[in-house]
Motif scaffolding. Structure first.
Motif, PDB file in Angstrom:
ATOM      1  N   UNK A 130     -24.180   8.796  40.970  1.00 37.98           N
ATOM      2  CA  UNK A 130     -24.702   8.822  42.453  1.00 37.98           C
ATOM      3  C   UNK A 130     -23.267   9.522  43.356  1.00 37.98           C
ATOM      4  N   UNK A 131     -23.196  11.016  43.202  1.00 34.55           N
ATOM      5  CA  UNK A 131     -21.971  11.365  43.776  1.00 34.55           C
ATOM      6  C   UNK A 131     -21.860  11.252  45.552  1.00 34.55           C
ATOM      7  N   UNK A 141     -21.845   6.874  19.807  1.00 33.27           N
ATOM      8  CA  UNK A 141     -20.511   7.252  19.261  1.00 33.27           C
ATOM      9  C   UNK A 141     -19.349   7.255  20.609  1.00 33.27           C
ATOM     10  N   UNK A 142     -19.698   6.863  21.434  1.00 31.25           N
ATOM     11  CA  UNK A 142     -19.040   7.198  23.053  1.00 31.25           C
ATOM     12  C   UNK A 142     -18.871   5.663  23.640  1.00 31.25           C
ATOM     13  N   UNK A 143     -17.623   5.449  23.917  1.00 31.31           N
ATOM     14  CA  UNK A 143     -17.246   4.026  24.654  1.00 31.31           C
ATOM     15  C   UNK A 143     -17.414   4.022  26.218  1.00 31.31           C
ATOM     16  N   UNK A 144     -17.568   5.495  26.624  1.00 30.20           N
ATOM     17  CA  UNK A 144     -17.924   5.483  28.104  1.00 30.20           C
ATOM     18  C   UNK A 144     -18.529   6.752  28.433  1.00 30.20           C
ATOM     19  N   UNK A 145     -19.964   6.508  29.154  1.00 28.33           N
ATOM     20  CA  UNK A 145     -20.668   7.546  29.566  1.00 28.33           C
ATOM     21  C   UNK A 145     -21.099   7.568  30.960  1.00 28.33           C
ATOM     22  N   UNK A 146     -20.952   8.578  31.636  1.00 30.52           N
ATOM     23  CA  UNK A 146     -21.619   8.910  32.915  1.00 30.52           C
ATOM     24  C   UNK A 146     -22.785   9.725  32.913  1.00 30.52           C
ATOM     25  N   UNK A 186     -18.087  15.009  44.210  1.00 26.50           N
ATOM     26  CA  UNK A 186     -18.219  14.981  42.696  1.00 26.50           C
ATOM     27  C   UNK A 186     -17.124  14.587  42.017  1.00 26.50           C
ATOM     28  N   UNK A 187     -15.881  15.154  42.463  1.00 27.09           N
ATOM     29  CA  UNK A 187     -14.467  15.005  42.274  1.00 27.09           C
ATOM     30  C   UNK A 187     -14.124  13.488  42.316  1.00 27.09           C
ATOM     31  N   UNK A 188     -14.596  12.746  43.271  1.00 26.42           N
ATOM     32  CA  UNK A 188     -14.074  11.410  43.323  1.00 26.42           C
ATOM     33  C   UNK A 188     -14.879  10.697  42.787  1.00 26.42           C
ATOM     34  N   UNK A 189     -16.213  11.261  42.274  1.00 26.47           N
ATOM     35  CA  UNK A 189     -16.813  10.369  41.264  1.00 26.47           C
ATOM     36  C   UNK A 189     -16.444  10.358  39.782  1.00 26.47           C
ATOM     37  N   UNK A 190     -15.966  11.596  39.478  1.00 28.51           N
ATOM     38  CA  UNK A 190     -15.393  11.761  38.073  1.00 28.51           C
ATOM     39  C   UNK A 190     -14.005  11.022  38.132  1.00 28.51           C
ATOM     40  N   UNK A 191     -13.322  11.144  39.298  1.00 30.17           N
ATOM     41  CA  UNK A 191     -11.852  10.466  39.149  1.00 30.17           C
ATOM     42  C   UNK A 191     -12.266   8.679  39.023  1.00 30.17           C
TER      43      UNK A 191
END
Length: 314
Positions: A116-117, A79-84, A277-282
């Protein structure tokens, strides 16, 4: 890790829904972070989305125990187009292969990335900038020793401990390959298997070997689960050597002195968030995540490479 990701999403002002199995705990999490909550697990959420009873998500972040990562990724890929998905994404190479071969993933309808944060630590970002100016990296060494008494005392599923090389040390190898190119040649010297002193890791306990990356970097590695230690990465360029130990710090040795000097860090992380982690999510939400994140295809290769290092079934 779910709370760490929630803090990052709040800091970025990105709305999200938490999915949990337990109704009470899910509701408590949703209240703590002022977000929506869905209980009864990911399978229930997927069924609701497929029936059109809830909106399909634009993305998903999977931060659950390691032995549940791959099954949940396969569910949400419908159901999801993008997964982390948190590292290592799976406990067996075959599980990552199954994700890579999922119909939506293989057809490019769903993109899966591994969290891989440490790629986004201030120390690593600073080193990456320096290497882009000073490279190439001529040689490198990594150590992935562990504080063994602490590992032994962890209340962690024995299945996860038995694949500790995937669950934990994959971070160290990933940084080597992220900065110096994928390994194209590997020579592993396995220890005697089934060390009785390391019952929690039933394969090999001492790991020594060397290799060559696609960028021409010669590297050596060492790990010992029958002893104690910490993670360390050293990279040598012409007339200069960089050391990450601990990985959150960067030191430099510059001739003729052999003393280590602190390197000022750029791109500093916010102090209240898990480093990197913030850089990874960004990067994940940037529209071009493949430029900085590990893909499912990369991870399928990575886990098979590590299977040789750790003596796991390939």
């Amino acid at each position: 890790m779910a709370r760490d990701y929630a803090l990052v999403l709040k800091s970025l002002d990105v709305p999200f829904t938490v999915i949990g199995r337990n109704e009470e705990r899910t509701a408590a999490f949703a209240r703590a972070f002022s977000c929506n909550g869905l209980s009864n697990g990911a399978g229930h959420a997927v069924r609701l989305a497929l029936r059109g009873e809830v909106a399909r998500p634009a993305f998903a972040i999977i931060a659950t125990p390691v032995d549940t990562l791959a099954p949940l990724t396969l569910l949400l890929a419908d159901i999801c187009p993008q997964i982390l998905v948190e590292k290592p994404g799976a406990l067996e190479a075959e599980e990552i292969d199954a994700i890579f071969q999922h119909p939506r993933v293989s057809r490019g309808m769903t993109s899966v990335f591994i969290g891989y944060n440490r790629r986004f630590l201030a120390s690593v970002s600073t080193l990456r900038d320096r290497l882009s100016e000073e490279g190439p990296v001529l040689s490198a060494s990594i150590e992935f020793d562990e504080p063994v008494p602490r590992i032994e005392s962890l209340d962690t599923n024995a299945v996860i401990k038995a694949r500790w090389g995937y669950a934990n040390a994959s971070h160290v190898f990933d940084l080597l390959f992220y900065l110096c190119g994928r390994s194209r040649e590997l020579h592993a010297i396995p220890s005697q298997p089934m060390d009785p002193a390391v019952g929690w890791h039933p394969g090999h306990s001492v790991f020594v070997g060397c290799g060559l990356t696609s960028a021409g970097t010669r590297y050596v590695y060492h790990g010992n689960y029958a002893s104690v230690g910490r993670w360390r990465i050293a990279m040598s360029v012409h007339r200069r050597r960089y050391v990450l130990r601990p990985l959150e710090t960067l030191k430099m040795v510059e001739g003729p002195s052999v003393a280590e000097q602190d390197v000022p860090l750029l791109h500093n992380d916010e102090s209240n968030l898990k480093p990197g982690l913030k850089g990874q999510v960004e990067a994940f939400l940037s529209g071009d995540p493949e430029a900085r994140l590990a893909t499912a295809g990369y991870q399928a290769w990575h886990l098979r490479h590590l299977a040789t290092v750790f003596g796991y079934p390939a």
